[in-house]
Each structure stands twice: as structure tokens, then as C-alpha cells.
Enzyme design. Structure first.
Site, PDB file in Angstrom:
ATOM      1  N   SER A  50       3.105  -5.577 -18.608  1.00  0.00           N
ATOM      2  CA  SER A  50       1.562  -5.001 -18.599  1.00  0.00           C
ATOM      3  C   SER A  50       0.536  -6.105 -18.744  1.00  0.00           C
ATOM      4  O   SER A  50      -0.218  -6.067 -19.538  1.00  0.00           O
ATOM      5  CB  SER A  50       1.652  -4.227 -19.931  1.00  0.00           C
ATOM      6  OG  SER A  50       0.552  -3.170 -19.889  1.00  0.00           O
ATOM      7  N   ASN A  99      -3.058  -7.313 -13.415  1.00  0.00           N
ATOM      8  CA  ASN A  99      -2.928  -7.899 -12.264  1.00  0.00           C
ATOM      9  C   ASN A  99      -4.248  -8.141 -11.450  1.00  0.00           C
ATOM     10  O   ASN A  99      -4.579  -8.941 -10.708  1.00  0.00           O
ATOM     11  CB  ASN A  99      -2.335  -6.485 -11.410  1.00  0.00           C
ATOM     12  CG  ASN A  99      -1.133  -7.043 -10.335  1.00  0.00           C
ATOM     13  OD1 ASN A  99      -1.562  -7.832  -9.583  1.00  0.00           O
ATOM     14  ND2 ASN A  99       0.009  -6.556 -10.327  1.00  0.00           N
ATOM     15  N   CYS A 100      -5.094  -6.954 -11.397  1.00  0.00           N
ATOM     16  CA  CYS A 100      -6.384  -7.068 -10.657  1.00  0.00           C
ATOM     17  C   CYS A 100      -7.383  -8.066 -10.865  1.00  0.00           C
ATOM     18  O   CYS A 100      -8.475  -8.379 -10.411  1.00  0.00           O
ATOM     19  CB  CYS A 100      -7.086  -5.426 -10.910  1.00  0.00           C
ATOM     20  SG  CYS A 100      -5.898  -4.320 -10.388  1.00  0.00           S
ATOM     21  N   ALA A 106      10.857   7.137  -9.678  1.00  0.00           N
ATOM     22  CA  ALA A 106      10.255   5.908  -9.212  1.00  0.00           C
ATOM     23  C   ALA A 106       8.657   6.142  -9.265  1.00  0.00           C
ATOM     24  O   ALA A 106       8.088   6.937  -8.956  1.00  0.00           O
ATOM     25  CB  ALA A 106      10.717   5.384  -7.597  1.00  0.00           C
ATOM     26  N   ASP A 143       3.600   0.762  -6.788  1.00  0.00           N
ATOM     27  CA  ASP A 143       3.325   0.194  -5.490  1.00  0.00           C
ATOM     28  C   ASP A 143       4.697   0.481  -4.619  1.00  0.00           C
ATOM     29  O   ASP A 143       4.586   0.197  -3.303  1.00  0.00           O
ATOM     30  CB  ASP A 143       3.068  -1.242  -5.562  1.00  0.00           C
ATOM     31  CG  ASP A 143       1.818  -1.663  -6.316  1.00  0.00           C
ATOM     32  OD1 ASP A 143       1.097  -0.656  -6.715  1.00  0.00           O
ATOM     33  OD2 ASP A 143       1.472  -2.723  -6.347  1.00  0.00           O
TER      34      ASP A 143
END
Lengths: 545, 545
Positions: free
Chosen positions: A41, A44-45, A283, A286
């Protein structure tokens, strides 16, 4: 009921959301996250901004830790544990502990695949040279930071001009590094329409970025302390650092090997409840293909917001709830040297590719009223159905207030709104915030005027441009300072007295600077029996083609 | 068809819009605007900033001039011409030229009343003393500027803490003038709910404004160079300048004398096409009563956006088109010393007054992700129907990104959206712009969790507060630094181990700092058979009550 075992492969965004929500839906379930990397967690950005030192501390990027997952959610996170295979028959996964190299199995009742996507690294000669990086994880960004510090990088090449490539470019420049940006297509941010990124390209160059379009990289070579980046066109760019930002590819290997259904674009195929072709496997994120909300086609989208929503929906589905994922609009935003560029819904190129009927308008309103100091123009493009006015997409670029307008239009698209709804939108107005007629209202009005036939829109890239009489209705001084070749000048202020100069048997295309005066002129002409249309966005839009 | 005569009374916002659109719908119509004042189509909303020198030039406020109307729209504007009466029988108006004192008549086919509203000036002793001003026109603002310059004003009293009162306060402070703000009710911006304006009140005081609530002004006296402002409570405030900002009253005199139907609130009654009870007379803007979009009640609203839309619709109706006005949401925004406060739809006090069922939640998210530098909290309140989740209203206050969220929710309300739609909104996210879960998403999730029964919401002003067990789930240090009287502390991190300390036969109300940990706690408790609810907005909201 026996205790349910929910195993989750991948602990960022979608996987983490799914895990946390699963716990909120059941205190009894056993929930385990398997994360191949070292972090769960993480933000990412934020990685480009960590490289750029805008975010100075690595720990800021840790949204949640394994301890927090344990303590707050009673969820076990196994970092550095890679899931190797799925035994669907026996509902088991095989896992490798990357620290001990131990290989073990775990049984599941529900399995959630949230493996994400991996950066595309084309198999070019020299691609594995030291100093060539992609950016997807915290260790990636740490390695780039270390490399910059150790090698005292002065010159970098960024390969790929999408969102991440641009953010990396800005952040490297922010660190005093000269950047060459190589983009294979003829524009940066290829998902947007070309005329919308012209200001972005100008901005990049204004900040010293060497922007090279239509440059396909063919190889990398080591030359003393430099990497030489070669392109098909024969150029060579030396750099101490190369960032590969060519987009991502869904991590669907595990799913493929397990025989799960895969979509045409290589993503895991799921239904509206994020369930794969195996009823015990879900699922998210991305790695999956989802439906585009506007075009209805299957699409791959690597965005955090949809991933989080999907994680929640998979958790709901596992808990027996009926939530469904409504699809993605592709709403996205990027900041680049003080400029903001954002979009929602379908682009014109997508609509063209799918042969979906559309109409488009361009406008250039201020982000707030011009009478209040500091108004900045927004270039706004709206795509809509010529049949019923349904909004199909919007793109905008400018310094201020860009993402606000796209967010409002995103909400409108979500609720199946038309351009007539945008006309009627009641948005915040005080002088420093907007206008009595907000850019969103203007976009709606222009589109609605076109659909009602009051002021048909003509396109600068339209086929009728050459067969028509082109009338520039700006004042003489503006016309003389620069105009579209072949245009005649009849200023709006003189138009009523000079109608006799214009033909009634030919199509008349009117333009001004941004489209407003041309709208008035179009109305005057049409009410006087001329077949007039307004060239959308005016001279300002023409210049961007 | 003979040439139609459209006469328009009032040339700002609604009147000007109606005139311009009427021309776009007919080149033949004769269109005349009668404007009592000296200016047509000026930027009303900019006046406080002109007083404050933020807008330095008066000519910036002139959106359009009489010359422009003539040249561009072929519309005659007669400034300094006051319409005295309407002869409905003969479709004539009597006009006085205020320059020559000439009185004359004009015939109309369609008459549009756009007289606006006038500032409320209560008939208090001394109200007409020099130095006491209201602000509605360019000459008003010019007079105030001159007065400030000539008298070298050091101290001002602003009477009334609505939007205009606040904007005037900020602008006077900006000019170095000490301001006392007197507000009759117990809060500034009385149209908002009280807890939402606490930050505004703190901000005013932090900028040196002497904010006095529950002060009803009773008289004004001259005392040497000062005006003494007295209140019912016996206070006296000296000032060299007094601004009366007590709101506006519709200018319906002309309509009343003509026998047109007037609404209960004193505004001109119109139908959906802005037509009055006389089929040849339309009315638009601040002088009319319109339907509230959410509550459906008749309302008076003095906002530029709706006035412009109404002007367009009246023009359409006059031209025989079928456009209708959908009503007003009351979307509004105000900037005050770097703080933005905005709202759309119904307030809680309005819903209470109308006895409309509602549920409310409060939250305090950052305007963008916390890991990116500079995140500013937004206090956000969402009101929705407990029956189906339909959004009824929203209010927000904070330093950044406030109006964006209100605009998105405004669009959602316009399209009859529910809190479930807000959950699913796909909004712009990059670290400097928002979050993967935007504040709008969070608001939707909290509300939807409540409606689904997953995490019921309790209110700090609710009746069940005293009969319940109050549990503070923040960490010990936070609890000890300040908590709600009567609360017991069971940190979320210990909750699963300490469930036995809590009763199953009593209602448990949980809170944390802003509501998120309390949500997690509420879920843990409910899944373990406790009757738990989340006290909305947490300790931060409690402190604002």
C-alpha cells in the site's frame, strides 16, 4: 460457517483496498496479502515527486505498513513473497518466500489477483545498461535517487512522453538536470488529442526541456560515463541517466498460466463483479480489462481511483454482496511546469477509431472573470453525440481551474448528461473563482447552439474548409497581425452594413479569436439568410493545428 | 410579421443577457434597454474588490458599454432612464429621462422586467448620515472609495455578515482599515449551517477583524468625525465609515403597481418560462421568485448565474421557443482571507424548517493526498435523503479545492444523483490535485455506508448522545490531549482485545479525530454484535458545535 480464507496477490491500491474492505465485511475471514515487493500500500503516484525531492521523505510514501494492516485490520501481509502458480482444482496457490527461498502452498476460498502492471522495457540493444531505469516501485525511485547523487547526473534522457514521462521530466528538471524527452509519436500524452497538448509541448520547451517528437529509440550504448541513446532517425543523445516511461503492461502471467480468460489487450478478463472466468478467483487493478464507460469497449487502465473501487467491489462480491463496477471513464490529470492537463471520457481519436458519431467544440475561456486580476485561459475541448447531445468526453489544459472543469464534466458523463445539462449547470461564482457563465456553461451553450441549429459548428480540420468562404470577423488590426490564409476580413462591428459583400449561395465559415464574436456573426448571417457556421475555437484553435 | 418591440427594464446580468439573446434570435426585433443607472452590464460581483483596490480600474468592471450594445447587438441602451409605470392594457411604459426630466411613453410587444434588487436599509435613526453606505452599483463603490480617501478612514463598521459583508470586510482590511463586523444572528453567512462557518469566524478574528455576533444595530449617531453605531445589547462602535450589508430586497415596485402577481416573499411571480401573470410581460433576475431545485419552494435568490440563465430563457420564450428554467440550487462561494466557503443545494436549517427528512455527514479530508506537501483540510458536510440517498445539499470550507468539490456535487444534484453515485465518481487524481479517493468519494462512501446499515451515523447534536456509551477510539495520547466529556478511551489498535469491556445491550457511539478510525471501529463492533454508530466528523466536528 467455517472460516473463509481470502488470499490476495498484490498489496497496493486495488489489493490493499480489497483486503481492508473484506475485513470490514467480516471479522472472521482469514485474510492474507502476498506482496512480491518490499512494501504494501505505497503511494505509487508520488514516486516521480520523490525522485524530484518534492516529496523529501520516503516514509511519506507509505500509506500503510504491514504492522498497521495487522493491528488495524487483522490482516497478514507477507511482503517479499511471490505467488508462483495457482492450482484452481484444489484451490491452492504456490508461494515463494523471496527471503528464505522457501516454497510453500496456501489454500483459498477466494483468491484475488491484484498483481498490477509492469513497466514496458522493449528488448533493445543495451536496455539493461546501468543507468537505465523504469519507475514503478519505491526501490526503483530509491535507485534513481542514489544514481543521481552518486553520478552527479547533469543530463538525462526520458523515453516516452506520457503522464509518467512528463512527471519524471519535470522532477528531473526540478533537480537541476537537463532533460531530453524522446517521444515516438508526434505528440506528448498520446492518449489526448494532438491540439490539446500543444501548450504542454511549448511549456516543456520553455523550461529548457529538449523535446524530440517522432523519435523511436533503437539502442543504448555505453560511452565512457554516458549512455548514448540512438533513434531510428539517426540521432544520438548522450545522458548519464535514462528513464524508460513507455507505459505499463498488465501482470497477467499468473492468470494466463492458470488458464484464466484473458482479454484481447492482454489483461485479465473479469465480469462486473470483478470475477474472473474461475468463480473462486477475482481480479482488480491495472492487470484487468474493464469496460470503458463511454465507448463500452474493453480497455486497460492503470489508474489508482478505479483500482481502489474495483478492490471494494471484489470484496463485496466475495462477501456475497451485489455491487458492480460501472466501468472507467479514464479521468486523469497531469501537472507539468505550472500547466495542468486533464481529460475524462473518450478522446476524439478514440471516437474516430471506433467510428462513433461525434461532434466537437473548442473554447478558450478564462478560469475566472477577466475583470478580476490573474485570469488564466483554459483550452477546453468537448466531444458529444450529434444525435442527442450526450457528452462523450472532454479535455482541458491551462494554468488554473482545469481539473475542476474536468471533474464537473466527469460527474456529468457519469450521470449520462447532455450538453444541454452543462448549459444549465449552476456552479460556484465569485470573481476569483469563476464566472456567471462558467467555462462549463460556455461549453454547453456552444454545443447546444450547434445542436439546435442556431450556430452550426465547423471544424478547422473539416473537409468543407476549402470549398467555403472564410470570414475573419475580428477587427482590422487583429486581422492584419495574423490570419488564416484565404480569409477575408469583415469585422463584426461592420458586418450588418457589409452583408451584401458575402454570397448567399456558398457556405460561409466564420471565425474570430476564440469563437464568441464569430458566434454573434454566425447568428447575424443565419438570420439574414446566409449559410454560416462558426469555426470552433477561432484563430487560437487554428494555430494549434 | 411586423417588427417586434422588446423593451427591457434594467440592463445588468439578466436584462443584458435577455437583450443580447433576443437579438441573436431575431435581427428584426427592435430591442431597447432602459437602465435607471449610469451603466449597463457591469460586474456587480466585483464591486467589493474595486473598493479594496484589488481591482484597480473602474473600467474593468464594465462588461459591456452602450456603444458595444449598439454596435455589436444593434440594441439601444437608454441609461439614466427610469421606467415609472406600465400600462398593461395598452402595452405601454412611461419612462423618465433622468438627465432631462422628460417623461415619455414607449409601446411594447414584449416587456422584460429585470430591475434587480436594492440593498436593505432599515429605517433606523441616523441611517442617512454621511459615511453610511450600501454597495450595489459602480457609483456606490466610487463614493465609498472617495470617502475612504478623503476622510482617511482608519476604522469601519460593517453591518451584516453575509457574503457581501464578508467581502467588504476583507477588502477594507486589505486597505489597512480596522473593521468591526456586526452580525445580528449567532453566525456569519446565516444561509449556511452554523458549524460550517466556525472556521470563517476564526479566520476573520485571526486577521484582526472585531467580529461581534448577535449584535442588532439600533441607531447611528454623529460624534465629531465618527459615526457611533449602537446595538440593542448596549454596545457602541465608533467608525468613520459604515457599510450596510443586510442583503437585498427585490425591486418589485413597478410590478406591484402594474398589478402583476407577486409571491409571498415579495418577488415577482413567474412561470417556468419566466413569464409573469401578464402574458406580454416577463421578469428575470434578483426581482423574481423562482423554484428551489431541491426543496421545490419559492425562493428569492440574488445570484448572477441564475439571472443570466433566466435572461436567456425569457428571450427564448419571447421568440416562441420552449426553453424552461429548471430552478435554482443556490450554489455560491465566498473567499475570505485565504479561506473558501461554498455551498450548493439545501442547508440543514432549510431542511429542518421544511421538515424534509434528511441525514447528514461531516468529514475533514485533505484537498489532496497527505503525502504530497501542502495538503489543506476541507470541512465538508453532505445532506442526503435517508430514503434513497438522493443528495440534498453540501457545504464546504477550507483553503484549497473547496469550490471544486461543491461544483462536482452541484452537478450531481442537478442530475438527481445519490450518495451511491458520489462513491463511484471518477475524478482527477495526481498527488498535487486530489486523491485516489477524492473527498467527494469519501463523502459518498460515508453516506452510503450509513444508508446500507454498515456503519450508521450518529450526530453530535443528536438526542441519543446522552443515553449511549461514548467511545473515543483514538490513541491514548490523543485522548489525553482533549476529548469529549463522558467518553471512554478504547484505542482502535486495542479494540479487538477489549471488546469485553463494552456493553452489548446499550447503544455505542464511536468517535475518533475525523471519522475514519471510528468507521473501522464501528465495523468491528457491529460485526461482533454491538449496536455501534459512528459520530460523524469525529472530534473535529464536535469542536465546531
Amino acid at each position: 460457517m467455517t472460516q473463509k480464507r481470502i488470499l490476495i496477490v498484490g498489496g497496493v491500491a486495488g489489493g490493499a483496498s480489497c483486503a481492508a474492505r473484506s475485513r470490514r465485511l467480516s471479522e472472521e475471514a482469514e485474510i492474507v496479502i502476498f506482496e512480491r515487493g518490499s512494501f504494501v500500500s505505497f503511494a505509487n503516484c508520488g514516486l516521480p515527486y520523490y525522485v524530484g525531492n518534492v516529496i523529501a521523505e520516503e516514509k511519506k510514501l507509505l500509506v500503510a505498513t504491514t504492522d498497521l494492516f495487522k493491528q488495524r485490520f487483522n490482516i497478514e501481509v507477507r511482503i517479499k513473497n511471490e505467488v508462483l502458480s495457482i492450482d484452481r482444482q484444489n484451490k491452492k496457490i504456490t508461494v515463494k518466500n523471496l527471503t528464505t527461498n522457501e516454497i510453500y502452498q496456501e489454500r483459498y476460498d477466494a483468491l484475488v489477483l491484484a498483481p498490477g502492471a509492469s513497466p514496458i522495457r522493449p528488448p533493445l540493444p543495451g536496455i539493461d545498461l546501468p543507468g537505465i531505469f523504469a519507475l514503478r516501485t519505491i526501490p526503483d525511485s530509491r535507485r534513481i535517487r542514489d544514481w543521481i547523487a552518486e553520478r552527479q547526473v547533469k543530463q538525462a534522457v526520458v523515453v516516452g512522453g506520457g503522464f509518467i514521462g512528463l512527471e519524471m521530466t519535470e522532477n528531473l528538471v526540478h533537480r537541476g538536470i537537463a532533460v531530453t524527452l524522446l517521444e515516438m509519436t508526434s505528440q506528448v500524452i498520446p492518449i489526448l488529442d494532438r491540439e490539446m497538448v500543444i501548450p504542454v509541448q511549448e511549456r516543456l520547451r520553455a523550461h529548457g526541456v529538449q523535446l524530440c517528437l517522432e523519435k523511436e529509440v533503437t539502442q543504448f550504448e555505453q560511452q565512457e560515463n554516458n549512455i548514448l541513446v540512438s533513434t531510428r532517425s539517426g540521432n544520438r543523445y548522450p545522458a548519464q541517466l535514462v528513464i524508460i516511461a513507455l507505459g505499463v503492461r498488465p501482470e497477467s502471467k499468473l492468470a494466463i498460466e492458470a488458464g484464466l480468460e484473458i482479454g484481447d489487450k492482454g489483461g485479465i478478463r473479469v465480469n462486473e463483479q470483478m470475477r474472473t472466468s474461475d468463480e473462486s478467483i477475482w481480479a482488480v487493478g491495472d492487470a484487468v480489462e474493464v469496460r470503458d464507460y463511454v465507448t463500452k469497449e474493453w480497455t486497460l487502465i492503470a489508474l489508482a481511483g478505479p483500482a481502489n473501487r474495483q478492490g471494494r467491489i471484489a470484496a463485496d462480491a466475495i462477501a456475497g454482496r451485489s455491487s458492480t463496477f460501472r466501468g472507467v471513464q479514464g479521468t486523469a490529470v497531469c501537472g507539468i511546469f505550472g500547466l495542468t492537463v486533464a481529460n475524462t471520457g473518450a478522446s476524439e481519436k478514440t471516437l474516430k477509431r471506433l467510428k462513433m458519431p461525434y461532434e466537437k467544440i473548442c473554447l478558450h475561456p478564462g478560469h475566472h472573470v477577466s475583470y478580476f486580476p490573474g485570469a488564466k485561459p483554459i483550452d477546453l475541448k468537448l466531444l458529444f453525440s450529434p444525435k442527442d447531445g450526450r457528452i462523450l468526453g472532454a479535455q482541458a489544459v491551462g494554468e488554473e481551474g482545469v481539473e475542476k472543469r474536468i471533474d464537473v464534466i466527469s460527474m456529468a458523463i457519469q450521470r449520462h448528461s447532455t450538453v444541454f445539462d452543462l448549459e444549465e449547470a449552476e456552479l460556484c461564482y465569485a470573481p476569483q473563482f469563476g464566472a456567471a457563465k462558467d467555462p462549463v456553461n460556455f461549453a454547453g451553450m456552444i454545443a447546444a447552439n450547434a445542436l439546435r441549429g442556431d450556430a452550426p459548428i465547423a471544424q478547422w480540420d473539416g473537409s468543407d474548409l476549402t470549398e467555403s468562404v472564410l470570414v475573419d470577423v475580428r477587427e482590422v488590426g487583429e486581422f492584419e497581425a495574423g490570419h488564416v490564409p484565404g480569409a477575408i476580413n469583415v469585422p463584426l462591428s461592420q458586418l450588418r452594413d457589409r452583408l451584401h459583400e458575402l454570397p448567399k449561395d456558398k457556405k460561409i465559415l466564420v471565425y474570430c479569436q476564440v469563437g464568441q464574436r464569430a458566434y454573434y456573426a454566425t447568428r447575424i448571417l443565419r438570420l439574414n439568410g446566409f449559410n454560416a457556421s462558426n469555426l470552433t475555437g477561432g484563430y487560437k484553435t487554428w494555430k494549434s493545428y
